[in-house]
Design a protein around this motif. Structure first.
Motif, PDB file in Angstrom:
ATOM      1  N   LYS A  39       0.830  -1.209   0.000  1.00 41.51           N
ATOM      2  CA  LYS A  39       0.000   0.000   0.000  1.00 41.51           C
ATOM      3  C   LYS A  39       0.863   1.257   0.000  1.00 41.51           C
ATOM      4  O   LYS A  39       0.596   2.211  -0.749  1.00 41.51           O
ATOM      5  CB  LYS A  39      -0.918  -0.015   1.222  1.00 41.51           C
ATOM      6  N   GLU A  40       1.906   1.267   0.820  1.00 36.60           N
ATOM      7  CA  GLU A  40       2.773   2.436   0.932  1.00 36.60           C
ATOM      8  C   GLU A  40       3.578   2.663  -0.348  1.00 36.60           C
ATOM      9  O   GLU A  40       3.788   3.806  -0.762  1.00 36.60           O
ATOM     10  CB  GLU A  40       3.717   2.265   2.128  1.00 36.60           C
ATOM     11  N   ILE A  41       4.017   1.584  -0.981  1.00 32.91           N
ATOM     12  CA  ILE A  41       4.774   1.711  -2.227  1.00 32.91           C
ATOM     13  C   ILE A  41       3.901   2.304  -3.325  1.00 32.91           C
ATOM     14  O   ILE A  41       4.320   3.201  -4.063  1.00 32.91           O
ATOM     15  CB  ILE A  41       5.358   0.345  -2.652  1.00 32.91           C
ATOM     16  N   VAL A  42       2.674   1.812  -3.429  1.00 32.48           N
ATOM     17  CA  VAL A  42       1.754   2.342  -4.433  1.00 32.48           C
ATOM     18  C   VAL A  42       1.471   3.814  -4.180  1.00 32.48           C
ATOM     19  O   VAL A  42       1.484   4.646  -5.101  1.00 32.48           O
ATOM     20  CB  VAL A  42       0.431   1.528  -4.446  1.00 32.48           C
ATOM     21  N   LYS A  43       1.222   4.161  -2.932  1.00 29.73           N
ATOM     22  CA  LYS A  43       0.970   5.562  -2.563  1.00 29.73           C
ATOM     23  C   LYS A  43       2.137   6.453  -2.989  1.00 29.73           C
ATOM     24  O   LYS A  43       1.947   7.542  -3.537  1.00 29.73           O
ATOM     25  CB  LYS A  43       0.747   5.648  -1.059  1.00 29.73           C
ATOM     26  N   THR A  44       3.350   5.985  -2.750  1.00 26.87           N
ATOM     27  CA  THR A  44       4.548   6.767  -3.072  1.00 26.87           C
ATOM     28  C   THR A  44       4.728   6.906  -4.577  1.00 26.87           C
ATOM     29  O   THR A  44       4.980   8.009  -5.091  1.00 26.87           O
ATOM     30  CB  THR A  44       5.796   6.099  -2.455  1.00 26.87           C
ATOM     31  N   LEU A  45       4.615   5.809  -5.303  1.00 23.31           N
ATOM     32  CA  LEU A  45       4.779   5.858  -6.761  1.00 23.31           C
ATOM     33  C   LEU A  45       3.691   6.715  -7.415  1.00 23.31           C
ATOM     34  O   LEU A  45       3.956   7.466  -8.353  1.00 23.31           O
ATOM     35  CB  LEU A  45       4.770   4.444  -7.341  1.00 23.31           C
ATOM     36  N   LYS A  46       2.493   6.623  -6.911  1.00 25.97           N
ATOM     37  CA  LYS A  46       1.384   7.416  -7.448  1.00 25.97           C
ATOM     38  C   LYS A  46       1.640   8.908  -7.251  1.00 25.97           C
ATOM     39  O   LYS A  46       1.306   9.738  -8.123  1.00 25.97           O
ATOM     40  CB  LYS A  46       0.078   7.011  -6.757  1.00 25.97           C
ATOM     41  N   SER A  47       2.265   9.268  -6.119  1.00 30.44           N
ATOM     42  CA  SER A  47       2.505  10.680  -5.809  1.00 30.44           C
ATOM     43  C   SER A  47       3.514  11.328  -6.762  1.00 30.44           C
ATOM     44  O   SER A  47       3.590  12.556  -6.842  1.00 30.44           O
ATOM     45  CB  SER A  47       3.013  10.823  -4.366  1.00 30.44           C
ATOM     46  N   LEU A  48       4.274  10.519  -7.485  1.00 32.97           N
ATOM     47  CA  LEU A  48       5.266  11.056  -8.420  1.00 32.97           C
ATOM     48  C   LEU A  48       4.633  11.599  -9.704  1.00 32.97           C
ATOM     49  O   LEU A  48       5.304  12.282 -10.483  1.00 32.97           O
ATOM     50  CB  LEU A  48       6.302   9.977  -8.778  1.00 32.97           C
ATOM     51  N   LYS A  49       3.362  11.271  -9.921  1.00 35.43           N
ATOM     52  CA  LYS A  49       2.620  11.752 -11.100  1.00 35.43           C
ATOM     53  C   LYS A  49       3.402  11.463 -12.394  1.00 35.43           C
ATOM     54  O   LYS A  49       3.622  12.348 -13.234  1.00 35.43           O
ATOM     55  CB  LYS A  49       2.307  13.243 -10.981  1.00 35.43           C
TER      56      LYS A  49
END
Length: 243
Positions: free
Chosen positions: A228-238
């Motif tokens: 969950k945290e990895i997806v959140k982080t990668l998504k935040s990079l836009k």
């Protein structure tokens, strides 16, 4: 300041295991999608640091959480006791070659933090030298961030009781025996010292890249939190595919 004794090693109360496992699978699909964009765009890299007590589940995390990713875009580097050659250099010498290039993901199974943990607990290096290592690591990680590397630091938080159970399994279960090292049992005696030291590291090292304490007594919940945290982080990079 993070107090590990006040953070549960168990899943949140009321959370449904089967539902959570299904959500983890969805997050793993998202990880695969974002990994492709990361690789194609080549603007960022991702460094994932896994730390924890012996038998906290670092190997299992790598096997399960990252199983959906393309192996061509992911590298894993385990950091064990320094070799004779590595001891002839500064403590970050062995780390630099494994920093991910843009587009890549690197997973550290243990990391440069071992060069604070082990010499402190076993008193093998002068205290003043170890104290300076906190600042050196902070500068090192800031430099990585300035160069486009996103850093995620996970501490796999298990209970002392769970650790004992897992180490005992390594001595009795046939397919786990190869993992047993008598030093693991010896290190159990230093549990409180390591806990206190980890809390100091959480406070002193790179607050701009905060540690994520993962309740890890149950593997299914550990995998869910990390994915969950990895997806959140990668998504935040836009990120976007190149045109």
């Amino acid at each position: 300041m993070i107090n590990l004794s006040k953070i549960s090693t168990e899943p949140e109360k009321g959370i449904d295991k089967k539902k959570t496992e299904k959500e983890t699978l969805l997050y793993k699909e998202e990880m695969f999608k974002f990994q492709n964009i990361l690789y194609a765009e080549r603007k960022h890299s991702l460094l994932i640091i896994l730390q924890g007590m012996d038998a906290s589940g670092k190997d299992g995390t790598i096997r399960h959480v990252f199983s959906s990713m393309d192996p061509m875009g992911v590298n894993v580097k385990p950091f064990k006791a320094p070799t004779e050659e590595e001891q002839l250099h500064d403590f970050l010498w062995r780390v630099h070659p494994h920093i991910p290039a843009k587009g890549m993901i690197e997973i550290f199974n243990r990391s440069h933090y071992e060069d604070i943990l082990v010499p402190t607990v076993h008193k093998t290096i002068d205290k003043q030298i170890i104290e300076r290592r906190y600042d050196i690591i902070n500068s090192f990680e800031q430099n990585l961030s300035d160069s486009g590397t996103v850093i995620l630091k996970f501490f796999l938080h298990i209970s002392e009781k769970e650790q004992k159970k897992r180490i005992e399994k390594r001595q009795t279960v046939p397919h786990k025996k190869w993992k047993y090292d008598p030093a693991d049992s010896a290190e159990e005696r230093h549990w409180k010292a390591y806990v206190k030291l980890y809390e100091k590291i959480f406070e002193r090292c790179s607050p701009q890249f905060p540690w994520i304490v993962v309740p890890a007594d149950h593997k299914w919940y550990r995998n869910y939190i990390i994915a969950k945290e990895i997806v959140k982080t990668l998504k935040s990079l836009k990120m976007k595919y190149p045109e």
